[in-house]
Design a protein around this motif. Sequence first.
Motif, PDB file in Angstrom:
ATOM      1  N   PRO A  75      -1.625   0.880  -5.662  1.00 38.46           N
ATOM      2  CA  PRO A  75      -2.319   0.434  -4.459  1.00 38.46           C
ATOM      3  C   PRO A  75      -3.609   1.252  -4.311  1.00 38.46           C
ATOM      4  O   PRO A  75      -3.594   2.475  -4.487  1.00 38.46           O
ATOM      5  CB  PRO A  75      -1.343   0.776  -3.321  1.00 38.46           C
ATOM      6  N   THR A  76      -4.696   0.593  -4.010  1.00 37.68           N
ATOM      7  CA  THR A  76      -5.978   1.285  -3.859  1.00 37.68           C
ATOM      8  C   THR A  76      -6.908   0.470  -2.980  1.00 37.68           C
ATOM      9  O   THR A  76      -6.856  -0.762  -2.989  1.00 37.68           O
ATOM     10  CB  THR A  76      -6.618   1.572  -5.234  1.00 37.68           C
ATOM     11  N   VAL A 111      -5.644   6.092  -3.042  1.00 40.05           N
ATOM     12  CA  VAL A 111      -4.830   5.766  -4.214  1.00 40.05           C
ATOM     13  C   VAL A 111      -3.375   6.063  -3.860  1.00 40.05           C
ATOM     14  O   VAL A 111      -3.045   7.174  -3.483  1.00 40.05           O
ATOM     15  CB  VAL A 111      -5.252   6.585  -5.450  1.00 40.05           C
ATOM     16  N   GLY A 112      -2.520   5.066  -3.969  1.00 40.48           N
ATOM     17  CA  GLY A 112      -1.107   5.232  -3.680  1.00 40.48           C
ATOM     18  C   GLY A 112      -0.743   4.593  -2.355  1.00 40.48           C
ATOM     19  O   GLY A 112      -1.578   3.951  -1.724  1.00 40.48           O
ATOM     20  N   PRO A 113       0.500   4.765  -1.963  1.00 40.13           N
ATOM     21  CA  PRO A 113       1.484   5.678  -2.507  1.00 40.13           C
ATOM     22  C   PRO A 113       1.996   5.231  -3.873  1.00 40.13           C
ATOM     23  O   PRO A 113       2.090   4.043  -4.168  1.00 40.13           O
ATOM     24  CB  PRO A 113       2.604   5.652  -1.467  1.00 40.13           C
ATOM     25  N   ALA A 142      -5.831   5.451   4.393  1.00 38.57           N
ATOM     26  CA  ALA A 142      -4.373   5.527   4.318  1.00 38.57           C
ATOM     27  C   ALA A 142      -3.729   4.253   4.868  1.00 38.57           C
ATOM     28  O   ALA A 142      -2.799   3.703   4.261  1.00 38.57           O
ATOM     29  CB  ALA A 142      -3.879   6.757   5.073  1.00 38.57           C
ATOM     30  N   VAL A 143      -4.227   3.774   6.002  1.00 37.36           N
ATOM     31  CA  VAL A 143      -3.672   2.560   6.596  1.00 37.36           C
ATOM     32  C   VAL A 143      -3.866   1.375   5.650  1.00 37.36           C
ATOM     33  O   VAL A 143      -2.949   0.564   5.453  1.00 37.36           O
ATOM     34  CB  VAL A 143      -4.306   2.282   7.978  1.00 37.36           C
ATOM     35  N   GLU A 144      -5.038   1.260   5.056  1.00 35.42           N
ATOM     36  CA  GLU A 144      -5.295   0.142   4.135  1.00 35.42           C
ATOM     37  C   GLU A 144      -4.305   0.132   2.977  1.00 35.42           C
ATOM     38  O   GLU A 144      -3.771  -0.918   2.617  1.00 35.42           O
ATOM     39  CB  GLU A 144      -6.729   0.202   3.595  1.00 35.42           C
ATOM     40  N   CYS A 145      -4.047   1.296   2.389  1.00 40.13           N
ATOM     41  CA  CYS A 145      -3.118   1.340   1.251  1.00 40.13           C
ATOM     42  C   CYS A 145      -1.683   1.061   1.683  1.00 40.13           C
ATOM     43  O   CYS A 145      -0.933   0.419   0.949  1.00 40.13           O
ATOM     44  CB  CYS A 145      -3.230   2.668   0.511  1.00 40.13           C
ATOM     45  N   VAL A 146      -1.292   1.529   2.849  1.00 43.76           N
ATOM     46  CA  VAL A 146       0.053   1.217   3.349  1.00 43.76           C
ATOM     47  C   VAL A 146       0.194  -0.284   3.562  1.00 43.76           C
ATOM     48  O   VAL A 146       1.206  -0.890   3.173  1.00 43.76           O
ATOM     49  CB  VAL A 146       0.366   2.007   4.636  1.00 43.76           C
TER      50      VAL A 146
END
Length: 118
Positions: free
Chosen positions: A77-78, A99-101, A26-30
């Motif tokens: 974003p992935t 995957v995302g947001p 989650a942190v990576e995609c943010v």
Amino acid sequence: MKMTIAVRKDLEISCGKAAAQVGHAAVECVLLAMRDVRWRKWLDKWLAEGQKKVVLAAEDAAHLYQIYETAKRLDLPTAVVVDAGLTELPPNTPTAVCVGPGPDDVVDKVTGSLRLYR
């Protein structure tokens, strides 16, 4: 708007380890979304809507990378998380993909058929 994180179900990892891998993903995609003007508006909307995240099951490492490639093709974003091997897994073990947001309907094109992770 949502983010999905798929964790490999073929790995025998503790709940805590799985949770840590989900957090890393989650942190990576943010971070990706923060740095890219294409995704920043999605990030802002996702943050305003409550940051919906869904944790799903991927079959194995090949499946993680298949999810990743599909998300890339759809310009979402992935990121794939690769474990450092300091606790439960050997070094360089791919564990999860985020995957995302992004818009629900676009994210669902990538991960909509996956089951919840257990």
